[in-house]
Design a protein around this motif. Structure first.
Motif, PDB file in Angstrom:
ATOM      1  N   THR A 105     -18.336 -10.349  -1.608  1.00  0.00           N
ATOM      2  CA  THR A 105     -17.614  -9.327  -0.863  1.00  0.00           C
ATOM      3  C   THR A 105     -16.130  -9.655  -0.737  1.00  0.00           C
ATOM      4  O   THR A 105     -15.386  -8.870  -0.146  1.00  0.00           O
ATOM      5  N   TYR A 106     -15.708 -10.762  -1.293  1.00  0.00           N
ATOM      6  CA  TYR A 106     -14.331 -11.201  -1.149  1.00  0.00           C
ATOM      7  C   TYR A 106     -13.512 -10.817  -2.377  1.00  0.00           C
ATOM      8  O   TYR A 106     -13.876 -11.164  -3.503  1.00  0.00           O
ATOM      9  N   PRO A 107     -12.389 -10.144  -2.174  1.00  0.00           N
ATOM     10  CA  PRO A 107     -11.567  -9.738  -3.322  1.00  0.00           C
ATOM     11  C   PRO A 107     -11.131 -10.877  -4.225  1.00  0.00           C
ATOM     12  O   PRO A 107     -11.005 -10.683  -5.434  1.00  0.00           O
ATOM     13  N   ILE A 108     -10.933 -12.067  -3.667  1.00  0.00           N
ATOM     14  CA  ILE A 108     -10.456 -13.190  -4.475  1.00  0.00           C
ATOM     15  C   ILE A 108     -11.475 -13.634  -5.502  1.00  0.00           C
ATOM     16  O   ILE A 108     -11.128 -14.365  -6.435  1.00  0.00           O
ATOM     17  N   ALA A 109     -12.730 -13.218  -5.374  1.00  0.00           N
ATOM     18  CA  ALA A 109     -13.760 -13.590  -6.333  1.00  0.00           C
ATOM     19  C   ALA A 109     -13.690 -12.787  -7.623  1.00  0.00           C
ATOM     20  O   ALA A 109     -14.392 -13.121  -8.571  1.00  0.00           O
ATOM     21  N   TYR A 110     -12.874 -11.758  -7.666  1.00  0.00           N
ATOM     22  CA  TYR A 110     -12.845 -10.853  -8.809  1.00  0.00           C
ATOM     23  C   TYR A 110     -11.607 -11.071  -9.660  1.00  0.00           C
ATOM     24  O   TYR A 110     -10.495 -11.216  -9.141  1.00  0.00           O
ATOM     25  N   ASP A 111     -11.821 -11.100 -10.961  1.00  0.00           N
ATOM     26  CA  ASP A 111     -10.782 -11.459 -11.911  1.00  0.00           C
ATOM     27  C   ASP A 111      -9.969 -10.278 -12.409  1.00  0.00           C
ATOM     28  O   ASP A 111      -8.789 -10.438 -12.757  1.00  0.00           O
ATOM     29  N   TYR A 112     -10.580  -9.116 -12.468  1.00  0.00           N
ATOM     30  CA  TYR A 112      -9.946  -7.944 -13.055  1.00  0.00           C
ATOM     31  C   TYR A 112     -10.049  -6.765 -12.111  1.00  0.00           C
ATOM     32  O   TYR A 112     -11.101  -6.526 -11.506  1.00  0.00           O
ATOM     33  N   TRP A 113      -8.966  -6.025 -12.014  1.00  0.00           N
ATOM     34  CA  TRP A 113      -8.867  -4.907 -11.079  1.00  0.00           C
ATOM     35  C   TRP A 113      -8.313  -3.669 -11.751  1.00  0.00           C
ATOM     36  O   TRP A 113      -7.417  -3.759 -12.594  1.00  0.00           O
ATOM     37  N   GLY A 114      -8.846  -2.542 -11.361  1.00  0.00           N
ATOM     38  CA  GLY A 114      -8.294  -1.278 -11.794  1.00  0.00           C
ATOM     39  C   GLY A 114      -7.269  -0.748 -10.817  1.00  0.00           C
ATOM     40  O   GLY A 114      -7.067  -1.294  -9.724  1.00  0.00           O
ATOM     41  N   GLN A 115      -6.607   0.304 -11.222  1.00  0.00           N
ATOM     42  CA  GLN A 115      -5.746   1.033 -10.310  1.00  0.00           C
ATOM     43  C   GLN A 115      -6.604   1.683  -9.233  1.00  0.00           C
ATOM     44  O   GLN A 115      -7.752   2.024  -9.457  1.00  0.00           O
ATOM     45  N   GLY A 116      -6.046   1.843  -8.082  1.00  0.00           N
ATOM     46  CA  GLY A 116      -6.752   2.540  -7.029  1.00  0.00           C
ATOM     47  C   GLY A 116      -6.761   4.039  -7.259  1.00  0.00           C
ATOM     48  O   GLY A 116      -5.863   4.600  -7.893  1.00  0.00           O
ATOM     49  N   THR A 117      -7.797   4.694  -6.741  1.00  0.00           N
ATOM     50  CA  THR A 117      -7.871   6.144  -6.745  1.00  0.00           C
ATOM     51  C   THR A 117      -8.090   6.614  -5.309  1.00  0.00           C
ATOM     52  O   THR A 117      -8.944   6.088  -4.595  1.00  0.00           O
ATOM     53  N   GLN A 118      -7.302   7.572  -4.884  1.00  0.00           N
ATOM     54  CA  GLN A 118      -7.305   8.003  -3.489  1.00  0.00           C
ATOM     55  C   GLN A 118      -8.458   8.960  -3.222  1.00  0.00           C
ATOM     56  O   GLN A 118      -8.644   9.948  -3.937  1.00  0.00           O
ATOM     57  N   VAL A 119      -9.210   8.665  -2.171  1.00  0.00           N
ATOM     58  CA  VAL A 119     -10.244   9.560  -1.659  1.00  0.00           C
ATOM     59  C   VAL A 119      -9.838   9.974  -0.252  1.00  0.00           C
ATOM     60  O   VAL A 119      -9.623   9.119   0.610  1.00  0.00           O
ATOM     61  N   THR A 120      -9.736  11.262  -0.035  1.00  0.00           N
ATOM     62  CA  THR A 120      -9.372  11.791   1.271  1.00  0.00           C
ATOM     63  C   THR A 120     -10.436  12.777   1.716  1.00  0.00           C
ATOM     64  O   THR A 120     -10.735  13.738   1.005  1.00  0.00           O
TER      65      THR A 120
END
Length: 123
Positions: A105-120
Motif C-alpha cells: 500500500t506504500y507508494p515507495i514500493a512501486y517502480d513505475y508510475w503513470g500520469q494521473g487522471t482526474q475523477v470528479t
C-alpha cells in the motif's frame, strides 16, 4: 523507455460509473503487481486497489471501495483497468496506476508510475 499512461477519468454525478485504463509501453504489465492509487488535494497518496501477477492474480481493495470498484487485467492488450461504479463525492481524486514487484500500500514500493487522471464526482 518505460511508460505508463492512466486515462478514463472525468466528471460524473454521484451514482455514476467510470472505467479507468492503464496502458503500458516498455514493460509487460502481466509481470508486475499493479496498484491504483488516488490523491486528494493536500492529502497523502492512498492505495485503492491492487492486482497481483497474471490472469489469476489476487485482488485487494480499500474498504471504502470494496463492492463498487473492480480491478482487472487484459494481458493481450497489456492493460489494467479499474471499473468504478456507484461513485461517491469522496471518490473525487487524481488516480494513478503504478507497477512494482511486491504487493504494497506504500507508494515507495512501486517502480513505475503513470500520469494521473482526474475523477470528479459531484452534483
Amino acid at each position: 523507455e518505460v511508460q505508463l499512461q492512466a486515462s478514463g477519468g472525468g466528471s460524473v454525478q454521484p451514482g455514476g460509473s467510470l472505467r479507468l485504463s492503464c496502458a503500458a509501453s516498455g514493460l509487460t504489465l502481466g509481470r508486475y503487481v499493479i496498484t491504483w492509487f488516488r490523491q486528494v488535494s493536500g492529502k497523502e497518496r492512498e492505495a485503492v486497489s491492487t492486482i497481483g501477477f497474471g490472469p489469476d492474480g489476487q485482488t485487494y481493495y480499500i474498504d471504502s471501495v470494496r463492492g463498487r470498484f473492480t480491478i482487472s487485467r487484459d494481458n493481450a492488450k497489456n492493460m489494467v483497468y479499474l471499473q468504478m461504479t456507484s461513485l461517491k463525492p469522496e471518490d473525487t481524486a487524481v488516480y494513478f496506476c503504478a507497477a512494482g514487484g511486491q504487493i504494497s500500500t506504500y507508494p515507495i514500493a512501486y517502480d513505475y508510475w503513470g500520469q494521473g487522471t482526474q475523477v470528479t464526482v459531484s452534483s
